[in-house]
Design a protein around this motif. Structure first.
Motif, mmCIF file in Angstrom:
data_model
loop_
_atom_site.group_PDB
_atom_site.id
_atom_site.type_symbol
_atom_site.label_atom_id
_atom_site.label_comp_id
_atom_site.label_asym_id
_atom_site.label_seq_id
_atom_site.Cartn_x
_atom_site.Cartn_y
_atom_site.Cartn_z
ATOM 1 N N GLY A 61 0.916 -1.465 -0.060
ATOM 2 C CA GLY A 61 0.258 0.165 -0.005
ATOM 3 C C GLY A 61 0.782 1.383 0.137
ATOM 4 N N PHE A 62 2.011 1.357 0.374
ATOM 5 C CA PHE A 62 3.174 2.207 1.066
ATOM 6 C C PHE A 62 3.830 2.535 -0.750
ATOM 7 C CE2 PHE A 62 6.555 4.435 2.490
ATOM 8 C CZ PHE A 62 5.917 5.994 3.038
ATOM 9 N N CYS A 63 3.766 1.910 -1.383
ATOM 10 C CA CYS A 63 4.455 1.677 -3.387
ATOM 11 C C CYS A 63 3.525 2.354 -3.575
ATOM 12 C CB CYS A 63 4.901 0.539 -3.227
ATOM 13 S SG CYS A 63 6.389 -0.243 -2.091
ATOM 14 N N GLY A 64 2.145 1.860 -3.522
ATOM 15 C CA GLY A 64 0.977 2.802 -3.700
ATOM 16 C C GLY A 64 1.021 3.977 -4.090
ATOM 17 N N ILE A 65 1.225 4.520 -2.950
ATOM 18 C CA ILE A 65 1.046 5.878 -2.293
ATOM 19 C C ILE A 65 2.746 6.619 -2.782
ATOM 20 C CG2 ILE A 65 1.790 7.483 -0.491
ATOM 21 C CD1 ILE A 65 0.015 6.205 1.188
ATOM 22 N N SER A 81 10.462 1.390 -16.738
ATOM 23 C CA SER A 81 12.044 1.579 -17.347
ATOM 24 C C SER A 81 12.734 2.666 -17.647
ATOM 25 C CB SER A 81 12.628 0.234 -17.778
ATOM 26 O OG SER A 81 11.613 0.063 -19.278
ATOM 27 N N ASP A 82 12.256 3.829 -18.173
ATOM 28 C CA ASP A 82 12.797 4.279 -19.299
ATOM 29 C C ASP A 82 13.048 5.346 -17.919
ATOM 30 O OD1 ASP A 82 12.582 3.925 -21.481
ATOM 31 O OD2 ASP A 82 10.769 4.889 -22.163
ATOM 32 N N LEU A 83 12.783 5.395 -17.388
ATOM 33 C CA LEU A 83 12.667 6.254 -15.649
ATOM 34 C C LEU A 83 14.278 6.639 -14.964
ATOM 35 C CD1 LEU A 83 9.194 6.455 -15.472
ATOM 36 C CD2 LEU A 83 10.128 6.963 -12.375
ATOM 37 N N TYR A 114 10.738 -2.535 -6.716
ATOM 38 C CA TYR A 114 10.360 -2.356 -7.812
ATOM 39 C C TYR A 114 9.513 -2.220 -8.756
ATOM 40 C CZ TYR A 114 12.527 -1.145 -12.273
ATOM 41 O OH TYR A 114 12.843 -0.109 -13.404
ATOM 42 N N ASN A 115 9.752 -3.752 -8.658
ATOM 43 C CA ASN A 115 8.453 -4.142 -9.925
ATOM 44 C C ASN A 115 6.970 -3.954 -9.062
ATOM 45 O OD1 ASN A 115 9.938 -6.066 -11.022
ATOM 46 N ND2 ASN A 115 10.681 -7.619 -9.362
ATOM 47 N N SER A 116 6.258 -3.508 -7.200
ATOM 48 C CA SER A 116 5.198 -3.894 -6.475
ATOM 49 C C SER A 116 5.436 -1.771 -7.045
ATOM 50 C CB SER A 116 5.798 -3.501 -5.561
ATOM 51 O OG SER A 116 4.275 -2.722 -5.128
ATOM 52 N N MET A 117 6.157 -0.564 -7.450
ATOM 53 C CA MET A 117 6.214 0.776 -8.381
ATOM 54 C C MET A 117 5.637 -0.048 -9.632
ATOM 55 S SD MET A 117 8.604 2.541 -5.477
ATOM 56 C CE MET A 117 8.366 2.648 -3.710
ATOM 57 N N CYS A 118 6.151 -0.258 -10.268
ATOM 58 C CA CYS A 118 6.443 -0.652 -11.746
ATOM 59 C C CYS A 118 4.706 -0.639 -11.891
ATOM 60 C CB CYS A 118 7.231 -1.511 -11.782
ATOM 61 S SG CYS A 118 6.696 -1.760 -14.077
ATOM 62 N N LYS A 119 4.017 -1.829 -10.674
ATOM 63 C CA LYS A 119 3.179 -1.873 -11.419
ATOM 64 C C LYS A 119 1.850 -1.002 -10.943
ATOM 65 C CE LYS A 119 -0.682 -6.133 -10.671
ATOM 66 N NZ LYS A 119 -0.640 -6.584 -9.932
ATOM 67 N N ARG A 124 -2.285 3.705 -12.197
ATOM 68 C CA ARG A 124 -2.593 4.878 -12.391
ATOM 69 C C ARG A 124 -2.642 5.838 -13.347
ATOM 70 N NH1 ARG A 124 -0.143 9.922 -10.297
ATOM 71 N NH2 ARG A 124 -1.975 11.049 -9.359
ATOM 72 N N ARG A 125 -1.321 5.568 -14.443
ATOM 73 C CA ARG A 125 -1.847 6.119 -15.740
ATOM 74 C C ARG A 125 -2.586 5.839 -16.469
ATOM 75 N NH1 ARG A 125 3.645 6.552 -19.365
ATOM 76 N NH2 ARG A 125 3.726 4.614 -19.533
ATOM 77 N N LEU A 126 -3.040 4.864 -16.744
ATOM 78 C CA LEU A 126 -4.100 4.160 -17.591
ATOM 79 C C LEU A 126 -5.194 4.245 -16.439
ATOM 80 C CD1 LEU A 126 -3.279 0.545 -17.486
ATOM 81 C CD2 LEU A 126 -2.938 2.208 -19.694
#
Length: 389
Positions: A61-65, A81-83, A114-119, A124-126
């Motif tokens: 949840g915190f990764c989502g924030i 991966s471009d970040l 890293y994977n959690s934030m990526c997802k 969120r963008r979508l």
């Protein structure tokens, strides 16, 4: 052992302070920012290097924030991966490492975060785009609908990316692929790493991928989520019943692997976020005879497997010793035979010359040694020749 979640209103976690003392805390994901200095939420990891327990829920949840904060992770990059790597590293060091105590290696912790934030960044963008997209509106009109929490320049750049022909074609293909996914599940947002730990706490036995698949594709009353899922589940159950190996061990050759086939490079079915074949299956091999090659834990072979290996190695070394003894005896016999022929005939008859010419390197060296009076010395080249054989 990790049982199910105690409350749906909060997470019950262990918090360790700077002195090493551990206390139970009831927290929500936003409470992580309010921890006192030196306090960190404990996150346990399982034997597959995945986070488990309620600590995992708070961490996710915190990764989502953090992932949704455009000041930390801008949305206008084409893909995660471009970040620049510095964005994630700074975030991990500043917000994650100071608030969580990972009971695993730092590399495992970084990989999961890293994977959690990526997802979550991508989702969120979508969601932002789908909220304002209208097929009857122009690109300019959509650019003007800037979400309140997003900087205008980031939004314009992102919309520009979404309207590119290549991006639109990719989105169309992804939509077609989603239509082909006919098998739904009842797993919800709970990762299978936590589900696996909870099942183990309840039964006292480690569930395999087959049990996890069945648990997420059958309703509480035992019925299947749909007919497609029923067909797959029945095949997995049959494979589990017919299996001669330990199905609780994660393997490319378990019931799920046999029924659903080879895994894609980026995921392993039923194991959740971050699991990849190259890491999960790196020590998995087919089982032969009574040699159990599946009992690996964190990169170390089990004592039973190690004992079998030592026995095989000892037998191999014994065979090499026997071979060397045999070759030495053969060389001495050939030298004696040659000396006898020369003594009787004065030379080597033509019909026997080929026998001595085709003598092995070891035999010829021993022949030279015999002439010089030393029968116990071999050259390093001969040693290598015998070892290779």
């Amino acid at each position: 052992m990790h049982s199910g979640r105690e409350s749906m209103q909060h997470w019950t976690v262990d918090v360790i302070d700077s002195q090493g003392a551990i206390k139970k805390f009831k927290v929500k994901k936003r409470d992580v920012l309010n921890l006192s200095d030196g306090e960190r939420i404990v996150v346990d990891f399982d034997d597959l290097d995945s986070p488990i327990g309620e600590g995992q829920g708070v961490l996710a949840g915190f990764c989502g924030i953090l992932a949704k904060d455009s000041s930390i992770f801008p949305i206008h990059f084409k893909k995660w991966s471009d970040l620049p790597a510095a964005y994630f590293n700074r975030c991990f060091d500043q917000f994650i490492q100071s608030r969580f105590c990972f009971r695993t290696t730092e590399s495992n912790a970084r990989r999961y975060v890293y994977n959690s934030m990526c997802k979550k960044w991508g989702a969120r963008r979508l969601k932002l785009y789908d909220k304002v997209y209208d097929q009857f509106k122009s690109k300019t009109e959509i650019m003007d609908k800037v979400p309140a929490e997003i900087p205008r320049d980031q939004w314009i750049s992102y919309v520009e990316y979404r309207f590119k022909e290549k991006t639109m074609e990719m989105c169309k293909k992804n939509a077609e692929h989603r239509k082909k996914q006919t098998i739904s599940h009842i797993g919800g947002s709970k990762p299978n790493s936590r589900r696996r730990a909870e099942m183990m706490a309840k039964t006292g036995q480690k569930p395999g991928r087959g049990e996890l698949y069945l648990a997420t594709h059958r309703n509480e009353d035992g019925s299947y989520v749909n007919e497609a899922a029923k067909e797959i589940c029945e095949k997995i159950e049959l494979a589990m019943n017919q299996s001669t190996t330990n199905e609780s061990e994660v393997s490319a050759y378990d019931a799920v692997g046999k029924v659903l086939g080879k895994e894609h490079s980026g995921r392993v079915r039923c194991l959740g976020l971050g699991a990849v074949p190259s890491k999960t299956f790196k020590q998995t091999r087919p089982r032969y005879s009574n040699l159990n090659a599946s009992s690996y834990n964190n990169g170390s072979c089990s004592s039973q497997c190690q004992e079998k290996y030592n026995q095989m190695l000892k037998a191999q070394n014994q065979n090499l010793d026997n071979y060397n003894v045999m070759m030495n005896a053969h060389a001495q016999m050939m030298n004696a035979f040659k000396a006898y022929i020369i003594m009787k005939e004065g030379t080597i008859p033509e019909q026997l010359a080929e026998i001595f010419v085709s003598m092995s390197p070891s035999t010829r060296v021993l022949e030279n040694d015999a002439a010089s009076g030393s029968m116990d010395v071999r050259s390093s080249g001969d040693s290598n020749a015998i070892d290779n054989q």
